[in-house]
Design a protein around this motif. Structure first.
Motif, PDB file in Angstrom:
ATOM      1  N   LEU B 307       0.839  -1.194   0.000  1.00 21.93           N
ATOM      2  CA  LEU B 307       0.000   0.000   0.000  1.00 21.93           C
ATOM      3  C   LEU B 307       0.875   1.244   0.000  1.00 21.93           C
ATOM      4  CD1 LEU B 307      -3.011   0.547   0.053  1.00 21.93           C
ATOM      5  CD2 LEU B 307      -2.850   0.877   2.518  1.00 21.93           C
ATOM      6  N   LEU B 308       1.932   1.208   0.828  1.00 24.56           N
ATOM      7  CA  LEU B 308       2.830   2.354   0.919  1.00 24.56           C
ATOM      8  C   LEU B 308       3.520   2.616  -0.417  1.00 24.56           C
ATOM      9  CD1 LEU B 308       4.474   1.943   4.443  1.00 24.56           C
ATOM     10  CD2 LEU B 308       2.831   3.667   3.680  1.00 24.56           C
ATOM     11  N   VAL B 309       4.013   1.549  -1.028  1.00 23.50           N
ATOM     12  CA  VAL B 309       4.707   1.720  -2.315  1.00 23.50           C
ATOM     13  C   VAL B 309       3.771   2.360  -3.337  1.00 23.50           C
ATOM     14  CG1 VAL B 309       5.727   0.524  -4.277  1.00 23.50           C
ATOM     15  CG2 VAL B 309       6.328  -0.155  -1.960  1.00 23.50           C
ATOM     16  N   VAL B 310       2.562   1.812  -3.439  1.00 31.20           N
ATOM     17  CA  VAL B 310       1.646   2.295  -4.466  1.00 31.20           C
ATOM     18  C   VAL B 310       1.173   3.718  -4.155  1.00 31.20           C
ATOM     19  CG1 VAL B 310      -0.562   1.871  -5.598  1.00 31.20           C
ATOM     20  CG2 VAL B 310       0.939  -0.028  -5.071  1.00 31.20           C
ATOM     21  N   LEU B 311       1.033   4.028  -2.840  1.00 34.52           N
ATOM     22  CA  LEU B 311       0.612   5.382  -2.458  1.00 34.52           C
ATOM     23  C   LEU B 311       1.671   6.412  -2.823  1.00 34.52           C
ATOM     24  CD1 LEU B 311      -1.162   5.284   1.011  1.00 34.52           C
ATOM     25  CD2 LEU B 311      -2.025   6.180  -1.143  1.00 34.52           C
ATOM     26  N   PHE B 312       2.932   6.081  -2.512  1.00 34.82           N
ATOM     27  CA  PHE B 312       3.977   7.078  -2.680  1.00 34.82           C
ATOM     28  C   PHE B 312       4.606   7.047  -4.062  1.00 34.82           C
ATOM     29  CE2 PHE B 312       3.636   6.922   1.915  1.00 34.82           C
ATOM     30  CZ  PHE B 312       3.531   8.277   2.178  1.00 34.82           C
TER      31      PHE B 312
END
Lengths: 269, 355
Positions: B307-312
């Motif tokens: 989730l973090l990778v895709v968000l940032f």
């Protein structure tokens, strides 16, 4: 078509290959909306034709019916004597038909030269080749020539997304000239071009080889009447008048409808 | 041919030193890594990366998000068990290993072509739905069919051959086998992206209607792309069944199907290196998230990380790397390079060669 074994009447011979395009009572409906009704039209091989008419007159619908983008609801379309009414778009293109789009439809992720190369390869052999094109590839050589013809040499390796509007219009024209076109449909190629770019466009259209015919939709009468041999006026999805540019310009009904009411100074707007 | 000249002027010998370093590392890896890291982490990442590469090829270059790539790989795995030998006593026709491998890969490619023929007339979300439906249908079919697919149990005892005095399931030989196949398909996709077919495929992605107006048969072009993607996924499927030694419906289940999508998206679909980056991150997390948190919660860690990778970084790890790279380079290099790195378009294609 004649039955096999039947002799072709001598009088029919000069007719063969006479027409690049024959439309036989072609109509296009979108639901209840009649975009185009009962169009009968013939364009000789090598003829340069302009199609005029106000917005919504059915000009682009006409192009879509000819290319098969949106095939006609009824009627027949013949290209170079062959009935193509039921052929898919790419098959019509392979028979020598080309078109440009009113709004530039290009491959934004590819470079200028890659766009033109694909257009040259699309109508030839080797569409599925897994090899990268070499510089001496026939299609690549043709692409380089077209690149030069539309004055995009210095943008050769630029992704299309980075081109200006005018350059994208020029690229549209290059795609339409690729391969061995016999009939090209230009949908408002001059829209949004600067005066000098327009002059370039007129040059390109006038310097096409004589066997290449085209149909041109254009609002700029200066461009349209300068390059066309014959003019078709459309109104409300029907053909309203056909004739030479001079006949059309001096026709009182056309002036009434298209060039403004009672404007004697009209004509080449 | 496009843009190579430009690259070669930037680096001595025309090779990016980072690429050289990565190649040396990958080749020397088994020399210093333990068997666990060579086999469970290294080889497994390469296999999952190769399957995800087939999705990147379809989605990144062709604009077709197919969720059935794991199904294609799983079909090849099943064919290995059915046509070759297994220890279960169901099917196992005992064909020689080389014939089994060839037929398994071709069978997978044909299945992929068939899936493509069904899905290629649709676009966007409908392609996703149709391929997901096919994947789920295949999962339930193999789970319920005992005559051919041996149902819930599946097959065990599927072994690679012993060749040139090497048993190919030993960690080091298997790692090199997986590396060779991954490298081959990676280079093939990278090269093919600028071939006539590859350019046509990207044109289909950008504007199918215009491609038709160039005389190209869009439907056929898409199906052929599915065929090639099937070759890639099928070959990876053969490796996968040798890696596991067994195959059961779980391998083509919905969670595996989603895993492949996650790997491709998290890695980045702009270039063929993306799925491999995604696969390494995925396999590391899958193995070590359990050390960070208790057994029941480790899936949450994986989920949060992605989730973090895709968000940032909407374009995945690949995009993250490019952004860092451009930040380092910007003060020193010319503005033109910076503009190029920041262009931020999603397409894998561009004027320069991309890894």
């Amino acid at each position: 078509m004649n039955e096999p074994g039947t002799a072709v009447p001598r009088s029919a011979l000069p007719q063969a290959g006479q027409f690049a395009l024959e439309l036989n009572s072609v109509s296009r409906h979108f639901g209840a909306l009649v975009a185009m009704a009962d169009i009968d039209m013939t364009v000789h091989a090598g003829e340069r034709r302009a199609v005029l008419g106000s917005n919504g007159a059915g000009k682009t619908t006409l192009f879509n019916a000819i290319t098969g983008d949106y095939p006609p609801t009824s009627g027949r379309v013949r290209l170079f004597g062959e009935d193509v009414t039921y052929l898919p778009v790419h098959e019509r293109i392979r028979r020598g038909l080309r078109r440009t789009y009113q709004i530039s439809l290009l491959f934004s992720g590819l470079t200028v030269i890659e766009n033109i190369f694909l257009a040259c390869r699309g109508v030839g052999r080797g569409r599925h080749s897994l090899l990268r094109p070499r510089r001496d590839d026939g299609a690549m050589e043709m692409a380089e020539t077209l690149l030069h013809a539309v004055h995009l040499d210095d943008r050769r390796d630029t992704p299309v997304a980075e081109l200006s509007h005018g350059q994208q219009r020029q690229l549209e024209v290059a795609l339409a000239l690729s391969g061995a076109p016999r009939l090209i449909l230009f949908d408002e190629p001059a829209a949004g071009l600067s005066p000098s770019e327009r002059a370039d466009l007129v040059d390109i259209l006038q310097s096409l080889p004589p066997h290449v015919g085209f149909i041109l939709i254009e609002h700029d009468m200066d461009v349209a009447l300068r390059v066309a041999e014959r003019v078709t006026m459309m109104h409300n999805g029907r053909i309203f008048k056909q004739g030479t540019p001079d006949e059309i310009e001096s026709d009182p009904e056309v002036q009434e409808l298209y060039l403004g009411h009672g404007d004697n100074g009209g004509g080449r707007a | 041919m496009f843009g190579i000249e430009r690259n070669s002027s930037r680096y001595p010998l025309g090779i990016n030193p980072a690429v050289l370093l990565a190649a040396v590392f990958l080749i020397a890896y088994p020399l210093f890594a333990s068997d666990f890291f060579t086999f469970q982490i290294g080889a497994y990442s390469l296999i999952l990366g190769t399957i995800a590469l087939s999705l990147t090829m379809l989605a990144g270059y062709g604009g077709m998000v197919s969720l059935a790539q794991m199904t294609v790989a799983g079909f090849a795995a099943y064919l290995m068990a059915i046509l070759g030998t297994n220890s279960v006593g169901v099917m196992g026709l005992g064909w020689p290993w080389w014939l089994t491998v060839v037929i398994a890969i071709l069978g997978a490619a044909l299945l992929s072509t068939f899936i493509g023929a069904i899905a290629a007339r649709t676009e966007g979300i409908y392609t996703i739905m149709i391929t997901l439906a096919i994947a789920v249908a295949f999962f339930y079919f193999v789970r319920q069919n005992y005559q051919i697919f041996n149902g819930f149990t599946g097959f065990a005892g599927i072994k690679p051959p012993t060749l040139f005095g090497l048993y190919w399931r030993d960690p080091t030989p298997f790692y090199y086998l997986a590396l060779a196949i991954a490298a081959f398909f990676f280079l093939a996709v990278r090269y093919g992206a600028r071939s006539t077919f590859g350019l046509g495929l990207q044109a289909v992605r950008d504007n199918p209607r215009r491609v038709r107006a160039l005389g190209i048969n869009v439907f056929l072009h898409r199906i052929v792309a599915y065929f090639y993607a099937g070759i890639i996924a099928g070959t990876a499927g053969v490796l996968l069944v040798w890696f596991n030694g067994r195959v059961s419906p779980g391998i083509v289940g919905v969670d595996m199907v989603i895993d492949i999508l996650v790997i491709a998206v998290v890695g980045g679909m702009r270039a063929p290196i993306g799925p491999f980056l995604g696969a390494i991150a995925f396999v590391l997390l899958e193995n070590f998230a359990i050390d960070l948190i208790d057994r029941e919660r480790f899936n949450t860690v994986i989920g949060l990380a992605f989730l973090l990778v895709v968000l940032f970084s909407p374009d995945g790890l690949l995009g993250l790397w490019r952004r860092i790279e451009s930040k380092i380079r910007l003060p020193r290099a010319s503005a033109r390079l910076g503009v190029r790195a920041n262009r931020g378009d999603w397409h894998p294609a561009g004027s320069s060669e991309r890894m």
